[in-house]
Design a protein around this motif. Structure first.
Motif, PDB file in Angstrom:
ATOM      1  N   TYR A  50       0.811  -1.211   0.000  1.00 55.19           N
ATOM      2  CA  TYR A  50       0.000   0.000   0.000  1.00 55.19           C
ATOM      3  C   TYR A  50       0.847   1.264   0.000  1.00 55.19           C
ATOM      4  O   TYR A  50       0.364   2.341  -0.383  1.00 55.19           O
ATOM      5  N   GLU A  94      -3.531  -9.772  -2.917  1.00 54.43           N
ATOM      6  CA  GLU A  94      -4.001  -8.415  -3.186  1.00 54.43           C
ATOM      7  C   GLU A  94      -4.340  -8.187  -4.659  1.00 54.43           C
ATOM      8  O   GLU A  94      -4.869  -7.134  -5.009  1.00 54.43           O
ATOM      9  N   THR A  96      -6.569  -9.072  -6.890  1.00 52.91           N
ATOM     10  CA  THR A  96      -7.908  -8.699  -7.340  1.00 52.91           C
ATOM     11  C   THR A  96      -8.326  -7.313  -6.858  1.00 52.91           C
ATOM     12  O   THR A  96      -9.320  -6.765  -7.350  1.00 52.91           O
ATOM     13  N   ASN A  97      -7.575  -6.739  -5.933  1.00 52.28           N
ATOM     14  CA  ASN A  97      -7.875  -5.387  -5.451  1.00 52.28           C
ATOM     15  C   ASN A  97      -7.184  -4.307  -6.268  1.00 52.28           C
ATOM     16  O   ASN A  97      -7.470  -3.117  -6.073  1.00 52.28           O
ATOM     17  N   GLU A  99      -6.571  -1.849  -9.019  1.00 49.11           N
ATOM     18  CA  GLU A  99      -7.342  -1.180 -10.068  1.00 49.11           C
ATOM     19  C   GLU A  99      -6.535  -1.123 -11.357  1.00 49.11           C
ATOM     20  O   GLU A  99      -5.298  -1.137 -11.341  1.00 49.11           O
TER      21      GLU A  99
END
Length: 242
Positions: A50, A94, A96-97, A99
């Motif tokens: 992140y 992560e 599929t998260n 964008e």
């Protein structure tokens, strides 16, 4: 090291001094340990994931990815392979998260980590025991042949960059000893081509094995190309592609 700590946020700072200090702290934290629990590594990688997510400037995204990857080959033996395993587990979980507008930065990060993996193996002189442990990680994720939870997009990208990043680290595979190393390195792709649960995955692995450079390294230039599989019905879900 919490994922919301100032340390993690500072790695995404637009201020070079703040970023550099945070990176030095990360190197010190990791480099000073002979082992780190898996849960701590997964927490760290979630924070780093992140951290890159928050960085919107393309040049700084790439610099951050290269900085993250530069740490791996310098880690102690007891931390290095668990660290790369935590990286691939995080990318898988992560994926599929991510964008569409953020995907390129993570594709670049994966490319950097494939290169860093090969740098690490080269630094270990391609020792068979290290290669075996590394292959276990690659065959768990990202080149797991049967686990439907592994996103196909992750599989495809690793296959796409594999030869390019290996060539940057070592392009001379002619003698017998190096041939044995190469065959060990290739084995996860061979396994995926044979045992992939989905035809599209098997075909992607076979296409990677047909790469002209790889065939030359393996002394297969004059061998006939494998025939494509006959049409058959896939059974199962293919996960999320790029």
């Amino acid at each position: 090291m919490a994922t919301d700590s100032p340390f993690i946020k500072n790695l995404a700072s637009s201020d070079k001094e703040i970023r550099d200090n945070a990176l030095d702290s990360l190197r010190t934290y990791l480099g000073g340990r002979s082992e780190i629990p898996e849960l701590d590594l997964l927490k760290l990688w979630k924070g780093l994931f992140y951290c890159l997510w928050m960085q919107d400037k393309p040049a700084l995204q790439q610099k951050l990815s290269r900085d993250f990857a530069s740490i791996f080959p310098t880690l102690r033996s007891g931390v290095a392979l668990p660290f790369i395993r935590a990286f691939f587990l995080t990318m898988s979980r992560e994926w599929t998260n991510i964008e569409a507008l953020r995907l390129d930065k993570y594709l670049y990060l994966i490319r950097q980590y494939m290169n860093a993996s090969f740098q690490y193996l080269a630094a270990k002189k391609w020792k068979p025991s290290v290669l075996t442990e590394y292959n276990k990680i690659i065959e768990e994720t990202p080149l797991n042949p049967t686990d439907m939870k592994i996103p196909n997009g992750l599989r495809y990208h690793v296959l796409d960059v594999w030869v390019d990043e290996l060539e940057k680290v070592n392009s001379d595979w002619e003698d017998q000893k190096k041939q044995e190393v190469l065959e060990m390195l290739v084995s996860p792709i061979e396994n995926l081509a044979k045992k992939g649960a989905l035809k599209v995955v098997r075909e992607a692995a076979k296409e990677a094995l047909m790469d002209e450079t790889l065939r030359k390294w393996r002394g297969q230039e004059d061998e006939p190309m494998a025939r494509p599989e006959e049409d058959e019905e896939d059974d199962g879900w293919g996960g999320f592609d790029d």
